[in-house]
Enzyme design. Structure first.
Site, PDB file in Angstrom:
ATOM      1  N   HIS A 153     -26.193  -5.348   0.094  1.00  0.00           N
ATOM      2  CA  HIS A 153     -26.627  -5.227   1.450  1.00  0.00           C
ATOM      3  C   HIS A 153     -27.818  -4.419   1.135  1.00  0.00           C
ATOM      4  CE1 HIS A 153     -22.518  -5.410   3.321  1.00  0.00           C
ATOM      5  NE2 HIS A 153     -22.226  -5.784   1.973  1.00  0.00           N
ATOM      6  N   ASP A 209     -26.882  -1.351   8.849  1.00  0.00           N
ATOM      7  CA  ASP A 209     -25.785  -2.366   8.252  1.00  0.00           C
ATOM      8  C   ASP A 209     -24.750  -2.191   9.348  1.00  0.00           C
ATOM      9  OD1 ASP A 209     -24.030  -3.590   6.804  1.00  0.00           O
ATOM     10  OD2 ASP A 209     -25.255  -3.004   4.951  1.00  0.00           O
ATOM     11  N   GLN A 231     -31.659 -13.445 -10.764  1.00  0.00           N
ATOM     12  CA  GLN A 231     -30.867 -14.593 -10.472  1.00  0.00           C
ATOM     13  C   GLN A 231     -31.893 -15.466  -9.756  1.00  0.00           C
ATOM     14  OE1 GLN A 231     -26.878 -15.063  -9.112  1.00  0.00           O
ATOM     15  NE2 GLN A 231     -27.680 -15.267  -7.188  1.00  0.00           N
ATOM     16  N   HIS A 236     -19.181 -17.098  -6.783  1.00  0.00           N
ATOM     17  CA  HIS A 236     -18.318 -16.365  -5.965  1.00  0.00           C
ATOM     18  C   HIS A 236     -18.428 -16.686  -4.530  1.00  0.00           C
ATOM     19  CE1 HIS A 236     -21.484 -13.642  -5.694  1.00  0.00           C
ATOM     20  NE2 HIS A 236     -20.688 -12.785  -4.965  1.00  0.00           N
ATOM     21  N   TRP A 240     -22.953 -14.168  -0.075  1.00  0.00           N
ATOM     22  CA  TRP A 240     -24.109 -14.707   0.842  1.00  0.00           C
ATOM     23  C   TRP A 240     -25.357 -14.716   0.313  1.00  0.00           C
ATOM     24  CZ3 TRP A 240     -24.135 -18.684   3.904  1.00  0.00           C
ATOM     25  CH2 TRP A 240     -25.125 -18.598   4.619  1.00  0.00           C
ATOM     26  N   ASN A 241     -25.719 -13.899  -0.537  1.00  0.00           N
ATOM     27  CA  ASN A 241     -27.305 -13.660  -0.935  1.00  0.00           C
ATOM     28  C   ASN A 241     -27.129 -14.785  -2.049  1.00  0.00           C
ATOM     29  OD1 ASN A 241     -28.502 -11.332   0.387  1.00  0.00           O
ATOM     30  ND2 ASN A 241     -26.618 -10.437  -0.578  1.00  0.00           N
ATOM     31  N   SER A 242     -26.175 -15.025  -2.798  1.00  0.00           N
ATOM     32  CA  SER A 242     -26.258 -16.138  -3.763  1.00  0.00           C
ATOM     33  C   SER A 242     -26.251 -17.484  -3.151  1.00  0.00           C
ATOM     34  CB  SER A 242     -24.680 -15.986  -4.620  1.00  0.00           C
ATOM     35  OG  SER A 242     -25.024 -14.787  -5.268  1.00  0.00           O
ATOM     36  N   GLU A 299     -15.810 -12.356   2.776  1.00  0.00           N
ATOM     37  CA  GLU A 299     -16.148 -13.546   3.782  1.00  0.00           C
ATOM     38  C   GLU A 299     -16.554 -14.622   2.659  1.00  0.00           C
ATOM     39  OE1 GLU A 299     -18.141 -10.849   4.117  1.00  0.00           O
ATOM     40  OE2 GLU A 299     -19.715 -11.865   2.733  1.00  0.00           O
ATOM     41  N   GLN A 300     -16.576 -14.398   1.513  1.00  0.00           N
ATOM     42  CA  GLN A 300     -16.689 -15.346   0.541  1.00  0.00           C
ATOM     43  C   GLN A 300     -15.850 -16.720   0.517  1.00  0.00           C
ATOM     44  OE1 GLN A 300     -16.263 -13.383  -3.241  1.00  0.00           O
ATOM     45  NE2 GLN A 300     -17.706 -11.690  -2.482  1.00  0.00           N
TER      46      GLN A 300
HETATM   47  N1  UDP Z   1     -27.892 -10.620  -8.537  1.00  0.00           N
HETATM   48  C1  UDP Z   1     -29.115 -10.763  -9.525  1.00  0.00           C
HETATM   49  N2  UDP Z   1     -28.469 -10.927 -10.854  1.00  0.00           N
HETATM   50  C2  UDP Z   1     -27.398 -10.940 -11.260  1.00  0.00           C
HETATM   51  C3  UDP Z   1     -26.446 -11.070 -10.361  1.00  0.00           C
HETATM   52  C4  UDP Z   1     -26.667 -10.942  -9.111  1.00  0.00           C
HETATM   53  O1  UDP Z   1     -30.221 -10.559  -9.224  1.00  0.00           O
HETATM   54  O2  UDP Z   1     -27.019 -11.253 -12.458  1.00  0.00           O
HETATM   55  C5  UDP Z   1     -28.092 -10.542  -7.183  1.00  0.00           C
HETATM   56  C6  UDP Z   1     -28.329 -11.848  -6.537  1.00  0.00           C
HETATM   57  O3  UDP Z   1     -29.389 -12.647  -6.827  1.00  0.00           O
HETATM   58  C7  UDP Z   1     -27.859 -11.599  -5.107  1.00  0.00           C
HETATM   59  C8  UDP Z   1     -27.111 -10.252  -5.328  1.00  0.00           C
HETATM   60  O4  UDP Z   1     -27.300  -9.788  -6.639  1.00  0.00           O
HETATM   61  O5  UDP Z   1     -29.161 -11.362  -4.280  1.00  0.00           O
HETATM   62  C9  UDP Z   1     -25.513 -10.570  -5.110  1.00  0.00           C
HETATM   63  O6  UDP Z   1     -25.507 -10.660  -3.753  1.00  0.00           O
HETATM   64  P1  UDP Z   1     -24.275 -11.343  -3.131  1.00  0.00           P
HETATM   65  O7  UDP Z   1     -24.072 -11.441  -1.674  1.00  0.00           O
HETATM   66  O8  UDP Z   1     -24.265 -12.907  -3.640  1.00  0.00           O
HETATM   67  O9  UDP Z   1     -23.003 -11.006  -3.866  1.00  0.00           O
HETATM   68  P2  UDP Z   1     -22.017  -9.516  -4.149  1.00  0.00           P
HETATM   69  O10 UDP Z   1     -22.708  -8.996  -5.086  1.00  0.00           O
HETATM   70  O11 UDP Z   1     -22.562  -8.842  -2.615  1.00  0.00           O
HETATM   71  O12 UDP Z   1     -20.837  -9.848  -4.132  1.00  0.00           O
END
Ligand code: UDP
Length: 484
Positions: free
Chosen positions: A20, A123, A364, A379, A382-384, A403-404
């Site tokens: 977020h 948010d 990442q 998983h 959304w960012n991933s 919401e995954q």
């Molecule tokens: N991320 C990262 N390195 C890692 C794991 C995650 O930089 O080893 C970043 C990833 O690029 C993404 C965020 O953390 O931007 C994770 O957000 P996401 O919405 O995918 O999942 P959440 O962590 O909120 O479940």
């Protein structure tokens, strides 16, 4: 369009979690680059964890016209990040008064050269912020940091309750096929089943906190002046069109990192150093990837919040050890919930001989864009998923919570750039699907789709594309129209 408004002052309020804070920080920096004075508001929980991990210099960086403020949320640092209901509930109970006090302080500072607050961008989870903004007549926009399909999924909680589908009668509903109930009535995504809706609705409790707060959040979002989504129209067209019937104007501005790259003027370089992650990135893994053949590596990462059991960890480890492809597994130090069992010998042997690498946290986006990576086991945060889309990588989804599940259904049914692992994951399924995706016809088809979505993301984010135009409109509204 989108030119500098000298008196705009935007207060930006993310929920305290990496997925977020990152997109709200991106938006904050973009607004700042366009001339807004920005106050970025952390809550104590996230701020203290960042301080502990990275130190004040990295966290509280400021630049002229940009500063970081912190409000109390009543949370102890001992609350684990994955205890989402405690985080959400505590923020909602404790942040309103501190946020009101912050707005008042910012108003009192006017004479010291800080422009009056002209807009709050919060948010969607942080319902106290729009509430406080409305009390004082400040326009507010809300940023839903996940997908459009996730937002629609949460919006439909009300309908799930009205139709008597939630709460569940008893725990047997989790295993007796009830979750397969088709939800053909959901607009724009009639292929959803109950199991695909954001997973907080899997409850037998009529007073479930997450269901109650979701209803509150949706009510607040519907009453906002604008909804900002980190997605692009072409990817979620049907859903975005469906949202338009219920929500205020929706701005699809994603993937934000890419929009920012093609949007002038350039960001303040000092702000680029603000650290929003509590983990230390291991950049060695990029050098390790350099030694691998193109598209040969399976990359596994379940994000910043999700946890798994020791036995699920073991199944993944066994599967990776025998899939026949090198793997990079980002295994957060807190990813295993409870006591962690020793990893299987076969897995440790594979790592020892260089066929696999395990690190705690990685850069990442760089990993996903590395030529050696051929598949992303995710998983479906959304960012991933957005980052995988930009990189043109197919995915193997294993949704864990929130919401995954909805995102993963869209991957499989709508975007067709990936497939899903069974919820009760077993090493055999990991081996089978990894092989199919890396070397089989299934993977060929998904890779082709992933390449199409990569091209569509590029089109949306380049100058003149749908997200680029959307951000220009948003900037115009927030910095010009609302600051008059
Ligand atoms: N991320 C990262 N390195 C890692 C794991 C995650 O930089 O080893 C970043 C990833 O690029 C993404 C965020 O953390 O931007 C994770 O957000 P996401 O919405 O995918 O999942 P959440 O962590 O909120 O479940």
């Amino acid at each position: 369009m989108g030119s500098v408004a000298p008196r705009a002052h935007v207060v930006v309020v993310p929920f305290p979690a990496q997925g977020h804070v990152a997109p709200l920080m991106q938006l904050a920096r973009l607004l700042h680059a366009r001339g807004a004075h920005v106050t970025f508001v952390h809550t104590q929980f996230n701020y203290r964890r960042l301080l502990r991990a990275k130190g004040e210099a990295a966290v509280r960086l400021s630049a002229p016209g940009f500063r970081v403020e912190v409000i109390d949320d009543g949370l102890s640092l001992s609350v684990p990040q994955h205890d989402v209901s405690t985080l959400v509930d505590s923020v909602r109970r404790n942040c309103l008064d501190p946020f009101r006090a912050l707005l008042k302080r910012l108003a009192d500072e006017e004479e010291e050269g800080v422009p009056p607050v002209t807009c709050v961008v919060a948010d969607v989870v942080m319902t106290f912020a729009p509430a406080a903004a409305r009390e004082t007549g400040i326009p507010e926009a809300q940023f839903f940091t996940a997908s459009a399909c996730g937002l629609l999924g949460y919006f439909e909680y009300d309908e799930l309750l009205k139709r008597g589908l939630v709460p569940f009668n008893d725990a047997s509903c989790l295993t007796n096929g009830y979750l397969d109930t088709p939800l053909e009535w959901v607009p724009g995504m009639g292929h959803m089943r109950l199991k695909d809706m954001p997973a907080f609705c899997r409850t037998t409790d009529p007073d479930d906190v997450m269901v109650a707060v979701t209803l509150e959040q949706m009510k607040s979002a519907v009453g906002s002046k604008a909804i900002i989504l980190n997605t692009f129209y072409e990817l979620e067209k049907d859903v975005v069109d469906a949202l338009a019937a219920f929500f205020p104007p929706v701005y699809t501005v994603g993937p934000l990192a890419e929009v920012i790259a093609s949007s002038a003027p350039a960001d303040n370089a000092d702000l680029g150093a603000i650290d929003i992650s509590i983990w230390q990135e291991d950049r060695q893994c990029l050098a390790w990837l350099d030694g691998k053949a193109d598209k040969s590596v399976v990359y596994v990462n379940f994000g910043s919040v999700a946890v798994m059991t020791a036995s699920q960890t073991r199944e993944f480890a066994l599967g990776l050890a025998s899939c026949g492809f090198p793997f990079l597994w980002v295994k957060r130090p807190d990813v295993v919930d409870g006591e962690e069992a020793a990893l299987p010998e076969a897995f440790l042997d594979e790592v020892a001989r260089g066929g696999g690498l395990v690190v705690s946290w990685c850069p990442q986006a760089a990993v996903l864009n590395h030529a050696a990576v051929g598949l992303f086991v995710t998983h479906c945060g959304w960012n991933s998923l957005l980052e995988a889309t930009v990189a043109g990588l197919p995915v193997l989804g294993w949704p864990v919570f929130a919401e995954q599940t909805t995102n993963c259904r869209q991957v499989c049914e709508c975007w067709r750039n990936g497939v899903e692992l069974p919820e009760e994951v077993e090493s055999r399924a990991v081996v089978g699907l990894v092989k199919e995706m890396m070397a089989g016809d299934l993977g060929k088809g998904k890779r082709a789709k992933a390449a199409e979505w990569k091209a569509a993301a590029e089109g949306a984010t380049m100058k003149g594309g749908s997200s680029w135009r959307s951000i220009e409109r948003l900037v115009d509204v927030v910095l010009q129209v609302w600051s008059k």
